[in-house]
Each structure stands twice: as structure tokens, then as C-alpha cells.
Design an enzyme around this catalytic site. Structure first.
Site, PDB file in Angstrom:
ATOM      1  N   TYR A 178       0.825  -1.205   0.000  1.00 31.24           N
ATOM      2  CA  TYR A 178       0.000   0.000   0.000  1.00 31.24           C
ATOM      3  C   TYR A 178       0.855   1.248   0.000  1.00 31.24           C
ATOM      4  O   TYR A 178       2.069   1.185   0.160  1.00 31.24           O
ATOM      5  CB  TYR A 178      -0.969  -0.006   1.185  1.00 31.24           C
ATOM      6  CG  TYR A 178      -0.360   0.346   2.527  1.00 31.24           C
ATOM      7  CD1 TYR A 178       0.455  -0.561   3.216  1.00 31.24           C
ATOM      8  CD2 TYR A 178      -0.589   1.588   3.111  1.00 31.24           C
ATOM      9  CE1 TYR A 178       0.997  -0.224   4.445  1.00 31.24           C
ATOM     10  CE2 TYR A 178      -0.042   1.924   4.349  1.00 31.24           C
ATOM     11  CZ  TYR A 178       0.751   1.022   5.003  1.00 31.24           C
ATOM     12  OH  TYR A 178       1.298   1.348   6.216  1.00 31.24           O
TER      13      TYR A 178
ATOM     14  N   ARG B 290       8.175   4.520  -4.479  1.00 30.39           N
ATOM     15  CA  ARG B 290       8.212   3.611  -3.321  1.00 30.39           C
ATOM     16  C   ARG B 290       7.243   2.449  -3.536  1.00 30.39           C
ATOM     17  O   ARG B 290       7.542   1.305  -3.188  1.00 30.39           O
ATOM     18  CB  ARG B 290       7.897   4.376  -2.032  1.00 30.39           C
ATOM     19  CG  ARG B 290       8.107   3.534  -0.782  1.00 30.39           C
ATOM     20  CD  ARG B 290       8.007   4.352   0.490  1.00 30.39           C
ATOM     21  NE  ARG B 290       6.669   4.869   0.713  1.00 30.39           N
ATOM     22  CZ  ARG B 290       6.326   5.673   1.728  1.00 30.39           C
ATOM     23  NH1 ARG B 290       7.247   6.056   2.601  1.00 30.39           N
ATOM     24  NH2 ARG B 290       5.091   6.093   1.869  1.00 30.39           N
TER      25      ARG B 290
ATOM     26  N   ARG C 287      -7.177 -20.785  -1.942  1.00 26.00           N
ATOM     27  CA  ARG C 287      -6.143 -20.580  -0.932  1.00 26.00           C
ATOM     28  C   ARG C 287      -4.991 -21.569  -1.079  1.00 26.00           C
ATOM     29  O   ARG C 287      -5.161 -22.767  -0.865  1.00 26.00           O
ATOM     30  CB  ARG C 287      -6.733 -20.696   0.487  1.00 26.00           C
ATOM     31  CG  ARG C 287      -5.704 -20.346   1.567  1.00 26.00           C
ATOM     32  CD  ARG C 287      -6.226 -20.531   2.980  1.00 26.00           C
ATOM     33  NE  ARG C 287      -5.221 -20.129   3.950  1.00 26.00           N
ATOM     34  CZ  ARG C 287      -4.176 -20.900   4.319  1.00 26.00           C
ATOM     35  NH1 ARG C 287      -4.033 -22.109   3.834  1.00 26.00           N
ATOM     36  NH2 ARG C 287      -3.293 -20.454   5.187  1.00 26.00           N
TER      37      ARG C 287
ATOM     38  N   HIS D 104      -0.421 -21.196  -0.889  1.00 27.62           N
ATOM     39  CA  HIS D 104       0.620 -20.182  -0.674  1.00 27.62           C
ATOM     40  C   HIS D 104       1.316 -19.677  -1.945  1.00 27.62           C
ATOM     41  O   HIS D 104       1.506 -18.483  -2.088  1.00 27.62           O
ATOM     42  CB  HIS D 104       1.655 -20.696   0.333  1.00 27.62           C
ATOM     43  CG  HIS D 104       1.142 -20.768   1.741  1.00 27.62           C
ATOM     44  ND1 HIS D 104       0.114 -21.606   2.121  1.00 27.62           N
ATOM     45  CD2 HIS D 104       1.494 -20.096   2.854  1.00 27.62           C
ATOM     46  CE1 HIS D 104      -0.130 -21.442   3.410  1.00 27.62           C
ATOM     47  NE2 HIS D 104       0.693 -20.533   3.882  1.00 27.62           N
TER      48      HIS D 104
ATOM     49  N   LYS E 173       6.346  -1.570   1.966  1.00 25.01           N
ATOM     50  CA  LYS E 173       5.125  -1.046   2.600  1.00 25.01           C
ATOM     51  C   LYS E 173       4.036  -2.094   2.417  1.00 25.01           C
ATOM     52  O   LYS E 173       3.142  -1.979   1.569  1.00 25.01           O
ATOM     53  CB  LYS E 173       4.750   0.324   1.998  1.00 25.01           C
ATOM     54  CG  LYS E 173       3.963   1.198   2.973  1.00 25.01           C
ATOM     55  CD  LYS E 173       4.058   2.660   2.623  1.00 25.01           C
ATOM     56  CE  LYS E 173       3.067   3.535   3.388  1.00 25.01           C
ATOM     57  NZ  LYS E 173       3.154   3.501   4.845  1.00 25.01           N
TER      58      LYS E 173
ATOM     59  N   GLU F  24      12.571   2.455  13.892  1.00 17.71           N
ATOM     60  CA  GLU F  24      11.556   3.479  13.582  1.00 17.71           C
ATOM     61  C   GLU F  24      10.410   3.335  14.574  1.00 17.71           C
ATOM     62  O   GLU F  24      10.521   2.630  15.579  1.00 17.71           O
ATOM     63  CB  GLU F  24      11.067   3.312  12.135  1.00 17.71           C
ATOM     64  CG  GLU F  24      10.442   1.950  11.857  1.00 17.71           C
ATOM     65  CD  GLU F  24       9.907   1.794  10.431  1.00 17.71           C
ATOM     66  OE1 GLU F  24       9.696   2.796   9.727  1.00 17.71           O
ATOM     67  OE2 GLU F  24       9.677   0.634  10.044  1.00 17.71           O
TER      68      GLU F  24
HETATM   69  N1  PDD Z   1       2.714   5.129   7.652  1.00 12.33           N
HETATM   70  N2  PDD Z   1       7.411   3.905   9.052  1.00 12.33           N
HETATM   71  C1  PDD Z   1       6.271   3.195   9.060  1.00 12.33           C
HETATM   72  C2  PDD Z   1       6.278   1.819   9.607  1.00 12.33           C
HETATM   73  C3  PDD Z   1       5.089   3.774   8.545  1.00 12.33           C
HETATM   74  O1  PDD Z   1       3.949   3.059   8.526  1.00 12.33           O
HETATM   75  C4  PDD Z   1       5.127   5.113   8.053  1.00 12.33           C
HETATM   76  C5  PDD Z   1       3.915   5.793   7.514  1.00 12.33           C
HETATM   77  C6  PDD Z   1       6.351   5.813   8.081  1.00 12.33           C
HETATM   78  C7  PDD Z   1       6.478   7.220   7.551  1.00 12.33           C
HETATM   79  O2  PDD Z   1       6.396   7.255   6.138  1.00 12.33           O
HETATM   80  P1  PDD Z   1       5.878   8.557   5.375  1.00 12.33           P
HETATM   81  O3  PDD Z   1       6.695   9.688   5.853  1.00 12.33           O
HETATM   82  O4  PDD Z   1       6.107   8.260   3.943  1.00 12.33           O
HETATM   83  O5  PDD Z   1       4.417   8.738   5.735  1.00 12.33           O
HETATM   84  C8  PDD Z   1       7.477   5.167   8.580  1.00 12.33           C
HETATM   85  C9  PDD Z   1       1.484   5.639   7.128  1.00 12.33           C
HETATM   86  C10 PDD Z   1       1.219   7.066   7.455  1.00 12.33           C
HETATM   87  C11 PDD Z   1       0.347   4.693   7.541  1.00 12.33           C
HETATM   88  O6  PDD Z   1       0.581   3.506   7.474  1.00 12.33           O
HETATM   89  O7  PDD Z   1      -0.730   5.151   7.900  1.00 12.33           O
END
Ligand code: PDD
Length: 285
Positions: A33, A52, A100, A102, A147, A179
Site C-alpha cells: 500500500y 516507493r 487458498r 501459498h 510497505k 523506527e
Molecule cells: N505510515 N514507518 C512506518 C512503519 C510507517 O507506517 C510510516 C507511515 C512511516 C512514515 O512514512 P511517510 O513519511 O512516507 O508517511 C514510517 C502511514 C502514514 C500509515 O501507514 O498510515
């Protein structure tokens, strides 16, 4: 008014947007996403978000169903259909619907979903006073640069913060800062911004890049590297950043004050630079 969302080629009311139960997103969390902030109807750093997205798709070996131009058109149409000026566009791609099993299914169309919500930025009290955070061991997998929609570890780690009355969980892997559960984390030490290196252990935030760009542009020194837990706990300032939370000061970590327990001077500078940039640049596309 009903919310209009996008699903597999159609804009439709959210109540009519359904995904089959065998969607691999539902069954396996097999998808990726993006979340793109939109200011005054201008998507912010759309190309960077789409790059990204491409990196996430490449990492999970899923072909990108759309070109950059097609995505841009679609996202702009989504933004146009929503009736608020500042938005957060959520875009979600899964490996589609299949029995379903894998291994990747063959000849299955991906599922594409998109919605836009009002962009809500942190309340003034959080900006003025900072927020509390707790810490936890980063027990996620080691491809946190993707992501991925499978966010169960992030959800569980974030709930720890909520249960402790805090705003975010700061994660340490093998004693090194990675993070937050939905944000990037920076520290400040003797006037220098400490930024964790962008490797597989954290998401390369678009806001992370902007904060470092603003710092460089205004002559604020930066150190990119690996920072251990004791150094972070003794830092003068701690910040979190994300598209929706912008830049926020973390003033306590595990109930212990960071620095003076107040948003620090460099936070105030960066927050000002960020707001200035938002109003002068982001709002004008
Ligand atoms: N998440 N790290 C993680 C694990 C995140 O989920 C996010 C952002 C960030 C910051 O990324 P950016 O600056 O590109 O928003 C770092 C979004 C906001 C979410 O999942 O809602």
C-alpha cells in the site's frame, strides 16, 4: 454524503465496494500500500510515493498494474471526487483472488483499491507539548522497507503504546533504533540531527526525506547511521515523522523525560520549516 472509493476500475459508494473472501489480501495479507498526503488538492511528492510503491511491488514480485501516468490520473480523479481540500489518499494492491494456496497464483488480476479521507494533522496541544512514547523490541520481519499491508506486528506494537497511554512505540532491533510503528524517528544530540540509516529494517519515509532536505537546506547538521538505545534515551530531543503526523516531538520515552521533557529548540525550528514548506510549496503543487 457517502464516500466514493475506487475498486478495480470503478469509482463507487463505499457501501458497494466488496472484495471476495478469497482475495489474497484478506487471506494472506499478500499486498502492498501507499498513503499519499494531499494539500489543497495537490498530492505531495506523488512521483516519490509511486516510486516507493514500485519498489514495494518489485520486492513482492507483483507487476505494477498501472504506469506512473495512469496512477497520476487515477489519484487526481480520486482527489477531485472527494469533497475536502486536504486529504490522505490510501492506495492498496493485492495479488488478487484465487483458491487458498501459498504459491503465487498464475494469470490472476491484482485487486486495486483506493480511498481518500480528510487529512487530519496532530492537534495543537500535541505540537506544543509533545507526545509520550514507549519503547519495544522490534520483532517485525527484516523487510520493513516494503510497505506491506500485513501490519499485524505494527498493530500489536502500536497497541502497547495505546495501552500505556502513549502515542507511539519506538522500536529497537538488537539495541539499535529502527523506527516507530507508523512513523520514522529522529534524535537530536548537541544540535545534530541523528537519522537512522534507511536499510531493510525501516520504511523509507517520504517525510523522513523531506525533513533531511529541509535540514540540509537550512544548514542544520545531520548524522546518518546506527544509533544505540542508550544514546537515544540520552538524546536532547526525539521526533517522530510521517505523512499524517508531520513532525512531532516525543517528550517522554518509557515515562522518562527526553532532554528537558519539552519540545526542544531544533524541533521548533524544524516544525516551522515544515509548516512554511507546506504552505509555500505543497499547497501549490
Ligand atoms: N505510515 N514507518 C512506518 C512503519 C510507517 O507506517 C510510516 C507511515 C512511516 C512514515 O512514512 P511517510 O513519511 O512516507 O508517511 C514510517 C502511514 C502514514 C500509515 O501507514 O498510515
Amino acid at each position: 454524503m457517502t464516500q466514493i472509493v475506487y475498486l478495480n476500475g470503478k469509482f463507487l459508494p463505499i457501501e458497494q465496494a466488496y472484495v471476495p473472501v478469497l482475495d489474497r489480501g484478506f487471506i494472506f495479507g499478500d499486498g502492498v500500500y501507499e498513503l499519499i498526503p494531499v494539500y489543497s488538492r495537490h498530492p505531495f511528492r506523488l512521483r516519490e510515493h509511486l516510486q516507493r510503491l514500485q519498489n514495494s511491488l518489485d520486492s513482492i514480485q507483483l507487476d505494477n498494474p498501472k504506469s506512473v501516468d495512469e496512477w497520476s490520473q487515477l489519484i487526481n480523479e480520486m482527489v477531485r471526487q472527494a469533497d475536502f481540500e486536504d486529504q490522505s489518499v490510501y492506495l492498496h494492491i493485492t495479488r488478487g483472488v484465487s483458491r487458498r494456496d501459498h504459491p503465487f497464483p498464475k494469470n490472476v488480476a491484482p485487486t486495486l483499491f483506493m480511498m481518500s479521507n480528510p487529512l487530519t494533522t496532530p492537534p495543537v496541544t500535541q505540537v506544543e507539548n509533545g507526545v509520550a512514547a514507549i519503547s519495544a523490541i522490534d520483532n517485525r520481519w527484516d523487510r520493513c522497507d516494503i510497505k506491506a499491508i500485513s501490519l499485524l506486528p505494527n498493530v500489536l506494537l502500536r497497541q502497547l503504546a495505546v495501552d500505556a497511554g502513549a502515542n507511539e512505540t519506538v522500536l529497537f532491533r538488537d539495541g539499535i533504533l529502527t523506527e516507530g510503528t507508523a512513523s520514522n524517528i529522529f534524535a537530536v544530540e548537541n544540535g545534530i540531527i541523528l537519522a537512522p540509516v534507511k536499510d531493510h529494517h525501516l520504511l523509507p519515509g517520504i517525510t523522513y526525506d523531506l525533513v533531511l532536505e529541509l535540514a540540509k537546506h537550512h544548514g542544520i547538521p545531520i548524522s546518518i547511521g546506527q544509533f544505540d538505545e542508550s544514546r537515544i534515551r540520552q538524546a536532547d530531543e526525539l521526533w517522530l515523522t510521517s505523512s499524517t503526523r508531520e513532525v512531532l516531538a516525543i517528550t517522554t520515552l518509557d515515562n522518562r523525560a527526553i532532554g528537558q521533557g519539552q519540545p526542544g529548540p531544533l524541533f521548533r525550528t524544524m516544525y516551522g520549516l515544515y509548516q512554511d514548506y507546506k504552505n509555500k510549496v505543497m499547497r501549490n503543487g
